[in-house]
Design an enzyme around this catalytic site. Structure first.
Site, mmCIF file in Angstrom:
data_model
loop_
_atom_site.group_PDB
_atom_site.id
_atom_site.type_symbol
_atom_site.label_atom_id
_atom_site.label_comp_id
_atom_site.label_asym_id
_atom_site.label_seq_id
_atom_site.Cartn_x
_atom_site.Cartn_y
_atom_site.Cartn_z
ATOM 1 N N LYS A 116 -11.859 2.950 41.866
ATOM 2 C CA LYS A 116 -12.903 3.952 41.645
ATOM 3 C C LYS A 116 -13.146 4.235 40.164
ATOM 4 C CE LYS A 116 -13.157 3.704 45.941
ATOM 5 N NZ LYS A 116 -14.181 2.822 46.518
ATOM 6 N N GLU A 200 -13.197 14.715 37.534
ATOM 7 C CA GLU A 200 -14.653 14.921 37.527
ATOM 8 C C GLU A 200 -14.947 16.409 37.614
ATOM 9 O OE1 GLU A 200 -16.313 10.996 39.985
ATOM 10 O OE2 GLU A 200 -16.435 12.980 40.896
ATOM 11 N N HIS A 235 -13.734 14.775 55.598
ATOM 12 C CA HIS A 235 -14.195 13.529 54.994
ATOM 13 C C HIS A 235 -14.534 12.445 56.009
ATOM 14 C CE1 HIS A 235 -13.445 15.452 51.279
ATOM 15 N NE2 HIS A 235 -12.177 15.613 51.559
ATOM 16 N N ARG A 292 -19.190 -3.034 52.260
ATOM 17 C CA ARG A 292 -19.134 -3.481 53.662
ATOM 18 C C ARG A 292 -20.370 -2.989 54.412
ATOM 19 N NH1 ARG A 292 -16.225 1.384 53.256
ATOM 20 N NH2 ARG A 292 -17.286 2.971 54.514
HETATM 21 C C1 MV4 Z 1 -16.921 15.293 45.045
HETATM 22 C C2 MV4 Z 1 -17.453 16.518 45.481
HETATM 23 C C3 MV4 Z 1 -17.855 17.415 44.523
HETATM 24 N N1 MV4 Z 1 -17.747 17.107 43.217
HETATM 25 N N2 MV4 Z 1 -16.835 15.038 43.725
HETATM 26 C C4 MV4 Z 1 -15.763 12.276 47.525
HETATM 27 C C5 MV4 Z 1 -15.435 11.489 48.740
HETATM 28 C C6 MV4 Z 1 -16.160 12.186 49.796
HETATM 29 N N3 MV4 Z 1 -15.726 11.886 51.111
HETATM 30 C C7 MV4 Z 1 -15.910 13.601 49.387
HETATM 31 N N4 MV4 Z 1 -16.141 13.576 48.016
HETATM 32 C C8 MV4 Z 1 -16.594 14.578 47.233
HETATM 33 N N5 MV4 Z 1 -16.508 14.360 45.910
HETATM 34 C C9 MV4 Z 1 -17.253 15.927 42.855
HETATM 35 N N6 MV4 Z 1 -17.163 15.650 41.544
HETATM 36 C C10 MV4 Z 1 -17.551 16.747 46.848
HETATM 37 C C11 MV4 Z 1 -17.124 15.780 47.721
HETATM 38 C C12 MV4 Z 1 -17.267 16.074 49.116
HETATM 39 C C13 MV4 Z 1 -16.456 17.027 49.732
HETATM 40 C C14 MV4 Z 1 -15.456 17.679 49.066
HETATM 41 C C15 MV4 Z 1 -14.704 18.628 49.689
HETATM 42 C C16 MV4 Z 1 -14.921 18.927 51.030
HETATM 43 C C17 MV4 Z 1 -15.885 18.267 51.728
HETATM 44 C C18 MV4 Z 1 -16.671 17.299 51.101
HETATM 45 C C19 MV4 Z 1 -17.645 16.659 51.811
HETATM 46 C C20 MV4 Z 1 -18.409 15.722 51.181
HETATM 47 C C21 MV4 Z 1 -18.221 15.446 49.826
#
Ligand code: MV4
Length: 503
Positions: A116, A200, A235, A292
């Site tokens: 990543k 980040e 997630h 994928r």
């Molecule tokens: C983030 C984010 C907010 N800020 N990165 C990355 C993988 C994906 N499955 C979740 N990710 C996120 N990355 C930054 N810089 C918010 C998410 C995010 C998330 C985070 C916490 C709880 C639920 C989430 C659902 C989708 C995305």
């Protein structure tokens, strides 16, 4: 010419890939573990070959067994599906070294996007916006503190080897940083054997929007527009739709062009997906690239009218893309619900077991990509997703109404499923309005998770139960029990026990 494809996968995606092979006049080879002897993908395939015990790491994840199966059956190509070995650079490399076509990108592209931090650097170097943060792994707490104070809290620590939310830690303020960094690192080490992490800025309420790409071997790269994937639980995506309710032609062009640029910079080949976060101001940031075919690919297929597996196979056979970016048009609206064998009332615990009955929805605008059948026993070893329900409508409203209708028709007994939970999502005002982001599920948890009626032995409850029995006996005496015998409405009464009493 590809004449025979081995599908290095199981379940719904293996069946879905074989269906396209059949349409293209291509023979398919299934591989299966002990637990999958009676699985649908084995029944559907032209031939099937046993590759070992039930645990994936002794069967579906063993590179040499898959390649040996392909050689033995004379397959000219291998399709990895999703999960398992689909994003394993070593697998792609070894398949090609064995003289077999790998239906997917180069192992080089897979490894770049698999790391990543390297993926982030690649995006930065070709001008694709990334979330403010580090461009190299962070080494010391001091360094993280410095970066965090520059970009401002909250920040998020992510594992370089992660992706999809694994090994992520949110840091609200400086005091939490020490523990968060230590935990992110140890989690990353435990899960991936690599403790490198990066930082980040945390985007508070983003949308998760991804662009589908197709890239051929002749430097043509196009995008097939977006999928809105913000409805996630831990997630895991739960519902996806296309187009996104927040998309505009301008934003679509900018994000689509960015995704295409990124793919070109790694000489990408095949189908791929670039994930972005989009904030409330319409600013977009590269998140990661998936090399994928994704679970949710059917909504794109429905809206742009292309069979992505067919496109993957043609690309692998060196055919040039027969259309240009301008030929791609979104038509109508598609929604996908993931149907899982799990109990929404018990913390979404997987509920594998015997399928006693299944009736799948049919009719205009409905597609199911599944693999279970009546009498099939879902094994405990693999993912609990048993099918995907995809609907299309001329408008988003039509699509939602069609999804509700299809969920209503969907009858599965023997195992608990996520269907009732999905129905509640379709009835949530914020969903209907298209007014949601990645916090949709926690934000609407009250209506998505109606409190179960708890029977506790309090005096009050006992009184209620006693009153009920009194009433019930009286009804019996005056012969006014309404008994469901032969129902005129099969759907409404499905699953009710014979002679059950309506109360
Ligand atoms: C983030 C984010 C907010 N800020 N990165 C990355 C993988 C994906 N499955 C979740 N990710 C996120 N990355 C930054 N810089 C918010 C998410 C995010 C998330 C985070 C916490 C709880 C639920 C989430 C659902 C989708 C995305």
């Amino acid at each position: 010419m590809i004449k025979k494809v081995l599908i290095a996968n199981r379940g719904e995606i293996a069946v879905r890939i074989m269906r396209t092979c059949r349409e293209m006049g291509i023979n398919s080879v299934a591989v299966y573990s002990d637990a999958d002897r009676k699985s649908m993908h084995v029944r559907y395939a032209g031939e099937a070959i046993h590759i070992g015990p039930s645990p994936s790491n002794e069967s579906y994840l063993v590179i040499d067994k898959i390649i040996a199966a392909a050689k033995k059956t004379g397959a000219d190509a291998i399709h990895p599906g999703y999960g398992f070995l689909s994003e394993n650079a070593e697998f792609a490399k070894k398949v090609r070294q064995a003289g077999i076509i790998f239906i997917g990108p180069s192992s080089h592209a897979i490894s770049i996007m698999g790391d990543k931090i390297v993926a982030r650097q690649t995006a930065m170097s070709c001008g694709v916006p990334v979330v403010p943060g580090t461009s190299t792994p962070v080494t010391s707490e001091k360094e993280v503190k410095k970066i965090a104070s520059e970009i401002g809290y909250p920040v998020i620590i992510k594992a370089s080897a992660g992706g999809g939310g694994k090994g992520m830690r949110l840091v609200q303020k400086e005091e939490e940083l020490t523990d968060a960094l230590r935990m992110a690192k140890s989690e990353a080490m435990a899960s991936f054997g690599d403790d490198s992490v990066y930082v980040e800025k945390y985007i508070e309420s983003p949308h998760h929007i991804e662009f589908q790409l197709l890239a051929d071997q002749h430097k043509n790269v196009i995008h097939l527009c977006e999928r809105e994937c913000s409805i996630q639980r831990r997630h895991q995506k739960v519902v996806e739709e296309s187009p996104s309710t927040i998309m505009t032609p301008e934003l679509q062009k900018k994000m689509g062009d960015a995704a295409v640029m990124l793919a070109k910079s790694v000489d990408y080949e095949g189908a791929g997906t670039v994930e972005f976060l989009v904030d409330d101001k319409g600013e977009y940031y590269f998140l990661e690239m998936n090399t994928r075919l994704q679970v949710e690919h059917p909504i794109t297929e429905r809206v742009v009218g292309l069979d992505l597996v067919k496109e993957q196979i043609r690309i692998a056979a060196s055919d040039p893309l027969p259309y240009k970016q301008e030929d791609i048009k979104q038509q109508g609206h598609a929604i996908e619900c993931r149907i899982c064998a799990e109990d929404p009332d018990n913390n979404f615990m997987p509920d594998p077991g015997l399928i006693k009955h299944i009736t799948e929805p049919l009719g205009f605008g409905v597609r199911t990509d599944g693999y279970v059948y009546e009498g099939y026993e879902i094994p405990i070893y693999y993912d609990p997703m048993i099918s995907k329900l995809i609907v299309w409508g001329r408008t988003r409203k039509d699509a939602i109404n069609r999804m509700k209708r299809a969920l209503y028709e969907y009858k599965i007994s023997g195992v608990k499923t996520s269907i009732p939970f999905l129905e509640r999502i379709m009835n949530t005002p914020d969903y209907i309005k298209g007014n949601y982001d990645t916090h949709f599920i926690p934000k609407n948890i009250k209506t998505l998770m109606p409190e179960k009626v708890k029977v506790e032995s309090t005096v009050e409850d006992i009184a209620v139960i006693a009153a009920f029995f009194h009433h019930y006996k009286r009804m019996d005496r005056i012969k006014k029990i309404s008994v469901v015998e032969k129902s005129h409405d099969y759907w409404r009464n499905y699953g009710r026990r014979k002679n059950s009493v309506r109360i």
